[in-house]
Motif scaffolding. Structure first.
Motif, PDB file in Angstrom:
ATOM      1  N   ASP A   1      16.635   5.683  -9.505  1.00  0.00           N
ATOM      2  CA  ASP A   1      16.510   6.696 -10.549  1.00  0.00           C
ATOM      3  C   ASP A   1      15.041   7.114 -10.641  1.00  0.00           C
ATOM      4  O   ASP A   1      14.143   6.360 -10.247  1.00  0.00           O
ATOM      5  N   PRO A   2      14.781   8.330 -11.157  1.00  0.00           N
ATOM      6  CA  PRO A   2      13.388   8.769 -11.289  1.00  0.00           C
ATOM      7  C   PRO A   2      12.538   7.749 -12.046  1.00  0.00           C
ATOM      8  O   PRO A   2      12.925   7.256 -13.102  1.00  0.00           O
ATOM      9  N   GLY A   3      11.404   7.415 -11.461  1.00  0.00           N
ATOM     10  CA  GLY A   3      10.494   6.461 -12.084  1.00  0.00           C
ATOM     11  C   GLY A   3      10.648   5.035 -11.603  1.00  0.00           C
ATOM     12  O   GLY A   3       9.761   4.203 -11.832  1.00  0.00           O
ATOM     13  N   ASP A   4      11.758   4.726 -10.941  1.00  0.00           N
ATOM     14  CA  ASP A   4      11.939   3.374 -10.404  1.00  0.00           C
ATOM     15  C   ASP A   4      10.905   3.082  -9.329  1.00  0.00           C
ATOM     16  O   ASP A   4      10.567   3.956  -8.517  1.00  0.00           O
ATOM     17  N   GLU A   5      10.428   1.862  -9.307  1.00  0.00           N
ATOM     18  CA  GLU A   5       9.525   1.429  -8.241  1.00  0.00           C
ATOM     19  C   GLU A   5      10.326   0.661  -7.188  1.00  0.00           C
ATOM     20  O   GLU A   5      11.159  -0.187  -7.518  1.00  0.00           O
ATOM     21  N   VAL A   6      10.059   0.990  -5.935  1.00  0.00           N
ATOM     22  CA  VAL A   6      10.707   0.295  -4.823  1.00  0.00           C
ATOM     23  C   VAL A   6       9.622  -0.330  -3.966  1.00  0.00           C
ATOM     24  O   VAL A   6       8.741   0.363  -3.441  1.00  0.00           O
ATOM     25  N   LEU A   7       9.655  -1.639  -3.865  1.00  0.00           N
ATOM     26  CA  LEU A   7       8.689  -2.375  -3.053  1.00  0.00           C
ATOM     27  C   LEU A   7       9.024  -2.202  -1.584  1.00  0.00           C
ATOM     28  O   LEU A   7      10.188  -2.325  -1.182  1.00  0.00           O
ATOM     29  N   VAL A   8       8.006  -1.916  -0.772  1.00  0.00           N
ATOM     30  CA  VAL A   8       8.213  -1.659   0.653  1.00  0.00           C
ATOM     31  C   VAL A   8       7.282  -2.552   1.454  1.00  0.00           C
ATOM     32  O   VAL A   8       6.058  -2.430   1.365  1.00  0.00           O
ATOM     33  N   ALA A   9       7.860  -3.472   2.239  1.00  0.00           N
ATOM     34  CA  ALA A   9       7.047  -4.340   3.091  1.00  0.00           C
ATOM     35  C   ALA A   9       6.386  -3.498   4.181  1.00  0.00           C
ATOM     36  O   ALA A   9       7.055  -2.750   4.893  1.00  0.00           O
ATOM     37  N   GLN A  10       5.058  -3.616   4.288  1.00  0.00           N
ATOM     38  CA  GLN A  10       4.306  -2.840   5.277  1.00  0.00           C
ATOM     39  C   GLN A  10       3.366  -3.734   6.067  1.00  0.00           C
ATOM     40  O   GLN A  10       2.806  -4.667   5.494  1.00  0.00           O
ATOM     41  N   PRO A  11       3.174  -3.482   7.387  1.00  0.00           N
ATOM     42  CA  PRO A  11       3.623  -2.314   8.117  1.00  0.00           C
ATOM     43  C   PRO A  11       5.150  -2.225   8.171  1.00  0.00           C
ATOM     44  O   PRO A  11       5.838  -3.245   8.277  1.00  0.00           O
ATOM     45  N   GLY A  12       5.652  -1.001   8.110  1.00  0.00           N
ATOM     46  CA  GLY A  12       7.085  -0.787   8.168  1.00  0.00           C
ATOM     47  C   GLY A  12       7.391   0.596   8.685  1.00  0.00           C
ATOM     48  O   GLY A  12       6.505   1.457   8.770  1.00  0.00           O
ATOM     49  N   TYR A  13       8.644   0.820   8.997  1.00  0.00           N
ATOM     50  CA  TYR A  13       9.065   2.094   9.562  1.00  0.00           C
ATOM     51  C   TYR A  13       8.662   3.248   8.653  1.00  0.00           C
ATOM     52  O   TYR A  13       8.713   3.137   7.421  1.00  0.00           O
ATOM     53  N   VAL A  14       8.274   4.368   9.242  1.00  0.00           N
ATOM     54  CA  VAL A  14       7.652   5.456   8.497  1.00  0.00           C
ATOM     55  C   VAL A  14       8.575   6.135   7.489  1.00  0.00           C
ATOM     56  O   VAL A  14       8.104   6.832   6.586  1.00  0.00           O
TER      57      VAL A  14
ATOM     58  N   ALA B   1      13.951  10.473  -3.359  1.00  0.00           N
ATOM     59  CA  ALA B   1      14.969  10.064  -4.331  1.00  0.00           C
ATOM     60  C   ALA B   1      14.417  10.027  -5.754  1.00  0.00           C
ATOM     61  O   ALA B   1      15.154   9.722  -6.697  1.00  0.00           O
ATOM     62  N   GLY B   2      13.119  10.337  -5.904  1.00  0.00           N
ATOM     63  CA  GLY B   2      12.516  10.343  -7.229  1.00  0.00           C
ATOM     64  C   GLY B   2      11.854   9.042  -7.626  1.00  0.00           C
ATOM     65  O   GLY B   2      11.362   8.898  -8.747  1.00  0.00           O
ATOM     66  N   GLY B   3      11.858   8.080  -6.709  1.00  0.00           N
ATOM     67  CA  GLY B   3      11.240   6.793  -6.992  1.00  0.00           C
ATOM     68  C   GLY B   3       9.798   6.738  -6.540  1.00  0.00           C
ATOM     69  O   GLY B   3       9.253   7.690  -5.970  1.00  0.00           O
ATOM     70  N   LYS B   4       9.168   5.597  -6.797  1.00  0.00           N
ATOM     71  CA  LYS B   4       7.777   5.377  -6.398  1.00  0.00           C
ATOM     72  C   LYS B   4       7.724   4.220  -5.413  1.00  0.00           C
ATOM     73  O   LYS B   4       8.041   3.078  -5.771  1.00  0.00           O
ATOM     74  N   PRO B   5       7.347   4.494  -4.151  1.00  0.00           N
ATOM     75  CA  PRO B   5       7.209   3.394  -3.194  1.00  0.00           C
ATOM     76  C   PRO B   5       5.950   2.584  -3.481  1.00  0.00           C
ATOM     77  O   PRO B   5       4.879   3.147  -3.697  1.00  0.00           O
ATOM     78  N   VAL B   6       6.099   1.267  -3.479  1.00  0.00           N
ATOM     79  CA  VAL B   6       4.969   0.366  -3.742  1.00  0.00           C
ATOM     80  C   VAL B   6       4.786  -0.519  -2.516  1.00  0.00           C
ATOM     81  O   VAL B   6       5.633  -1.371  -2.222  1.00  0.00           O
ATOM     82  N   PRO B   7       3.706  -0.334  -1.759  1.00  0.00           N
ATOM     83  CA  PRO B   7       3.530  -1.121  -0.534  1.00  0.00           C
ATOM     84  C   PRO B   7       3.243  -2.589  -0.829  1.00  0.00           C
ATOM     85  O   PRO B   7       2.523  -2.919  -1.777  1.00  0.00           O
ATOM     86  N   VAL B   8       3.833  -3.451  -0.018  1.00  0.00           N
ATOM     87  CA  VAL B   8       3.552  -4.887  -0.062  1.00  0.00           C
ATOM     88  C   VAL B   8       3.020  -5.255   1.317  1.00  0.00           C
ATOM     89  O   VAL B   8       3.761  -5.235   2.305  1.00  0.00           O
ATOM     90  N   ARG B   9       1.759  -5.577   1.379  1.00  0.00           N
ATOM     91  CA  ARG B   9       1.084  -5.720   2.669  1.00  0.00           C
ATOM     92  C   ARG B   9       1.432  -7.034   3.356  1.00  0.00           C
ATOM     93  O   ARG B   9       1.328  -8.113   2.766  1.00  0.00           O
ATOM     94  N   CYS B  10       1.836  -6.942   4.620  1.00  0.00           N
ATOM     95  CA  CYS B  10       2.059  -8.107   5.482  1.00  0.00           C
ATOM     96  C   CYS B  10       0.899  -8.162   6.474  1.00  0.00           C
ATOM     97  O   CYS B  10       0.614  -7.157   7.132  1.00  0.00           O
ATOM     98  N   VAL B  11       0.258  -9.295   6.591  1.00  0.00           N
ATOM     99  CA  VAL B  11      -0.983  -9.371   7.363  1.00  0.00           C
ATOM    100  C   VAL B  11      -0.836 -10.296   8.570  1.00  0.00           C
ATOM    101  O   VAL B  11       0.054 -11.138   8.642  1.00  0.00           O
ATOM    102  N   GLU B  12      -1.776 -10.131   9.492  1.00  0.00           N
ATOM    103  CA  GLU B  12      -1.690 -10.833  10.771  1.00  0.00           C
ATOM    104  C   GLU B  12      -1.783 -12.347  10.614  1.00  0.00           C
ATOM    105  O   GLU B  12      -1.147 -13.093  11.355  1.00  0.00           O
ATOM    106  N   LYS B  13      -2.574 -12.824   9.656  1.00  0.00           N
ATOM    107  CA  LYS B  13      -2.708 -14.276   9.501  1.00  0.00           C
ATOM    108  C   LYS B  13      -1.381 -14.918   9.096  1.00  0.00           C
ATOM    109  O   LYS B  13      -1.174 -16.117   9.304  1.00  0.00           O
ATOM    110  N   ASP B  14      -0.475 -14.135   8.518  1.00  0.00           N
ATOM    111  CA  ASP B  14       0.874 -14.610   8.197  1.00  0.00           C
ATOM    112  C   ASP B  14       1.866 -14.243   9.295  1.00  0.00           C
ATOM    113  O   ASP B  14       3.084 -14.295   9.076  1.00  0.00           O
ATOM    114  N   HIS B  15       1.350 -13.852  10.463  1.00  0.00           N
ATOM    115  CA  HIS B  15       2.178 -13.379  11.577  1.00  0.00           C
ATOM    116  C   HIS B  15       3.016 -12.174  11.149  1.00  0.00           C
ATOM    117  O   HIS B  15       4.122 -11.962  11.646  1.00  0.00           O
TER     118      HIS B  15
END
Length: 385
Positions: free
Chosen positions: A111-124, A133-147
């Motif tokens: 719904d408009p205003g919902d936040e959706v967490l997106v694991a990144q790097p990820g598909y574009v 869809a009216g939501g807000k994507p929120v990046p969640v960073r995945c880093v090399e030290k965590d493979h």
């Protein structure tokens, strides 16, 4: 005259992958490691089944949900291979590729205003689909030290009262990272504690090299709060056939189906017939392709490390994700110069989100001969820096 383009359409960027691919089409003698598409032909038995169906006049619409024979076959296959139990009548929708499955999944829940967490790097597509869809994507960073796995502590920092869902993709595009059952368990605990939904894109599930893929919906109590996306493009070299599928508990599946009915109606019947045949008789060909990808991965990743581009060993998919930080160039500068000066096309890691900065996505879905030549050209480019 006023600007008739919607604000949401203006907000989303063009695909960074396609930018480089379109440039490659204007150049000669280019080795393209850019587009994530198998270089194998679709196994002939799959093609033959579809050709025969066309000859027999099988060219009409199917049920909105897809061919019953395909949904039945998928239900059996998922239960047998991944311990995923979905009703073929109420919990599976056949879609026009996994891209459509992703789109209708997001639109069914956001719904408009919902936040959706997106694991990144990820598909574009993940972030832009949330925006549309009216939501807000929120990046969640995945880093090399965590493979490049999703770190539950990092995830917890990004969760707010507006958070509604999390999108993950393992095996991962672009890093090749894999999440084991124990890795997913920590994430599952957070999802349940914060009453979130999970959208798990598992299109590379068949392409793992060291460990068997763990379906997210089988972990803990995630089954009732997970939408599983998958398809035939990568494992069976069927990218152009556009056959994907969405699996979810009935209430979520019904919501996605309503959107699918209006925007797509049904996936192409000829492709669905081919998908049935893929599940029935293409296991040997699929395994042969996976074994070849494994050989290419081993050779190419070793070569990247040898020439001075540090690269972790991807455990799934068909992408290497080397770092260019030591070169002093940004990933975009490196990719642009490599293409212009040595005719090797790769994708800057930053187009897949902030977690990809300083890296390149190199698809090893090309022949070993081309990979060897690409390494020689990349080494020659590095020697000029």
């Amino acid at each position: 005259m006023r600007n008739f383009t919607s604000v949401r359409a203006q907000e989303i960027p063009p695909s960074g992958i396609r930018k480089f691919f379109d440039l490659v089409l204007t150049m000669e003698d280019v080795i393209s490691l850019g587009v994530g598409e198998p270089d194998f032909r679709t196994p002939w038995n799959i093609c033959e089944s579809s050709i025969y169906a066309i000859e027999q006049g099988v060219t009409s619409y199917t049920s909105n949900k897809g061919l019953q024979t395909l949904r039945d076959a998928l239900s059996r296959y998922l239960a047998q291979h991944y311990n995923l139990n979905y009703s073929s009548d109420h919990e599976i929708i056949i879609t026009s590729g996994v891209s459509e499955a992703l789109d209708i999944a997001i639109r069914a829940i956001v719904d408009p205003g919902d936040e959706v967490l997106v694991a990144q790097p990820g598909y574009v597509s993940y972030g832009p689909c949330v925006t549309l869809a009216g939501g807000k994507p929120v990046p969640v960073r995945c880093v090399e030290k965590d493979h490049f796995k999703l770190n539950p502590d990092t995830l917890a920092e990004q969760i707010t009262k507006k958070s509604k869902a999390l999108i993950i993709n393992f095996p991962n595009n672009p890093t090749g990272a894999v999440m084991t059952e124990s890795d997913l368990k920590a994430v599952a605990d957070l999802i349940i504690d914060h009453d979130l939904l999970l959208i798990s894109d598992e299109v590379y599930a068949e392409l793992t090299y060291e460990t068997r893929h763990c379906a997210a919906a089988t972990v803990g109590a995630l089954r009732e709060r997970t939408i599983t996306l998958n398809g035939f493009s990568k494992a069976y070299a069927m990218t152009g056939w556009r056959i994907g599928y969405l699996c979810a508990p009935r209430e979520l599946c019904d919501a996605a189906l309503k959107i699918h009915q209006y925007v797509m109606l049904c996936a192409p019947v000829m492709g669905q017939v081919g998908a049935v045949e893929a599940l029935r008789s293409a296991e040997e060909e699929k395994n042969s392709m996976v074994n070849e990808y494994r050989l290419r991965r081993n050779m190419f990743v070793a070569g990247l490390n040898r020439i001075g581009l540090p690269c972790h060993v991807p455990e799934g998919a068909f992408y290497a994700f080397p770092s260019v930080e030591k070169t002093g160039l940004s990933d975009v500068e490196f990719a642009e110069r490599l293409l212009k000066e040595q005719r090797v096309a790769v994708v800057p890691g930053s187009v897949f989100g902030s977690g990809g900065e300083g890296h390149l996505r190199c698809a090893y879905a090309v022949s070993r001969k081309e990979l060897n030549e690409a390494l020689l050209r990349m080494e020659a480019f590095l020697n000029t820096l």
